[in-house]
Design an enzyme around this catalytic site. Sequence first.
Site, PDB file in Angstrom:
ATOM      1  N   HIS A  81      42.587  36.650  40.300  1.00 27.30           N
ATOM      2  CA  HIS A  81      41.244  36.545  40.850  1.00 27.30           C
ATOM      3  C   HIS A  81      40.846  35.093  41.057  1.00 27.30           C
ATOM      4  O   HIS A  81      41.595  34.173  40.722  1.00 27.30           O
ATOM      5  CB  HIS A  81      40.234  37.242  39.922  1.00 27.30           C
ATOM      6  CG  HIS A  81      40.187  36.668  38.527  1.00 27.30           C
ATOM      7  ND1 HIS A  81      40.967  37.149  37.502  1.00 27.30           N
ATOM      8  CD2 HIS A  81      39.467  35.639  37.999  1.00 27.30           C
ATOM      9  CE1 HIS A  81      40.721  36.449  36.409  1.00 27.30           C
ATOM     10  NE2 HIS A  81      39.815  35.533  36.680  1.00 27.30           N
ATOM     11  N   TYR A  98      35.859  37.013  40.743  1.00 27.61           N
ATOM     12  CA  TYR A  98      35.915  38.106  41.722  1.00 27.61           C
ATOM     13  C   TYR A  98      37.345  38.240  42.231  1.00 27.61           C
ATOM     14  O   TYR A  98      38.078  37.251  42.324  1.00 27.61           O
ATOM     15  CB  TYR A  98      34.984  37.850  42.908  1.00 27.61           C
ATOM     16  CG  TYR A  98      33.520  37.884  42.559  1.00 27.61           C
ATOM     17  CD1 TYR A  98      32.829  39.092  42.486  1.00 27.61           C
ATOM     18  CD2 TYR A  98      32.817  36.709  42.295  1.00 27.61           C
ATOM     19  CE1 TYR A  98      31.482  39.129  42.154  1.00 27.61           C
ATOM     20  CE2 TYR A  98      31.472  36.734  41.967  1.00 27.61           C
ATOM     21  CZ  TYR A  98      30.809  37.952  41.897  1.00 27.61           C
ATOM     22  OH  TYR A  98      29.473  37.984  41.563  1.00 27.61           O
ATOM     23  N   THR A  99      37.715  39.465  42.596  1.00 30.46           N
ATOM     24  CA  THR A  99      39.037  39.714  43.164  1.00 30.46           C
ATOM     25  C   THR A  99      38.896  40.036  44.643  1.00 30.46           C
ATOM     26  O   THR A  99      38.232  41.014  44.999  1.00 30.46           O
ATOM     27  CB  THR A  99      39.735  40.899  42.468  1.00 30.46           C
ATOM     28  OG1 THR A  99      39.811  40.646  41.067  1.00 30.46           O
ATOM     29  CG2 THR A  99      41.141  41.097  43.020  1.00 30.46           C
ATOM     30  N   CYS A 253      40.046  48.521  34.376  1.00 29.49           N
ATOM     31  CA  CYS A 253      39.051  47.511  34.714  1.00 29.49           C
ATOM     32  C   CYS A 253      37.729  48.206  34.979  1.00 29.49           C
ATOM     33  O   CYS A 253      37.619  49.060  35.866  1.00 29.49           O
ATOM     34  CB  CYS A 253      39.478  46.718  35.950  1.00 29.49           C
ATOM     35  SG  CYS A 253      38.383  45.316  36.311  1.00 29.49           S
TER      36      CYS A 253
END
Length: 279
Positions: A81, A98-99, A253
């Site tokens: 990320h 954030y990914t 996740c």
Amino acid sequence: MEFLQGQRLETTVAVAVAVVAVAAGAAYLFLRSRKPRGCLDPENFREFKLVEKRQLSHNVAKFKFALPTPTSVLGLPIGQHISCRGQDAAGEEVIKPYTPTTLDSDLGHFELVIKMYPQGRMSHHFREMKVGDYMSVKGPKGRFKYQPGQVRAFGMIAGGSGITPMFQVTRAILENPEDNTKVHLIYANVTYDDILLKEELDSMAKNYPDRFKIYYVLNQPPEIWDGGVGFVSKEMIQAHCPAPAADIQVLRCGPPPMNKAMAAHLDELGYTKEMQFQF
């Protein structure tokens, strides 16, 4: 004598042509094997321009950021990320991971799908962003490392915006014709409208039916619903994830309470620590 000289000349020319051809082929293979240099810096923030902002629902938007050239790549390893820096409503600095939903096969840009919460500090920054603004980004970050074929199958348990690393890994696997890894995803949300990337996920399930399975779970489902209801249970994991084995791994996740509950479920079902990974 002239005949021999002609033969030698023809042989010399043929050898020269062959050498040139071999050199050209080697150069082509070398250039193909070279990976483009990524645009990220793990130590320093770099600025990327917002070129498109598309609202997907009342509190979810897709942000498209340009890279320096149309052929540039972000340079983010699969499953890792980036850190984004912005300002909250009080003007204080905020940094949050954030990914991206894009891969390095998506040249010239990267995309973030962001769910914006009313009290979220970084959510405020994204809500206020306009096309032409710049985002400060640093990376890559993360412990996850993926090599094609490292496991026979992945189980994935995601909640809410925790879908983004799962989506990125799944895309990389399915779009690689030499990767035979199977993916079994359980994706939990509160309501139907909370499901992120549903169109893309359903498309992958349709296009790769033997390699990708998805099971949606909703806490507050609509009247007509054929997915799971409530919270993700041990029985759901048993039914929709690969059984414990040395050649599988379950990725998770989601919100912290969910991650904790899923870890407990997996432990009770016999998944060892080596078979589990939390983003």
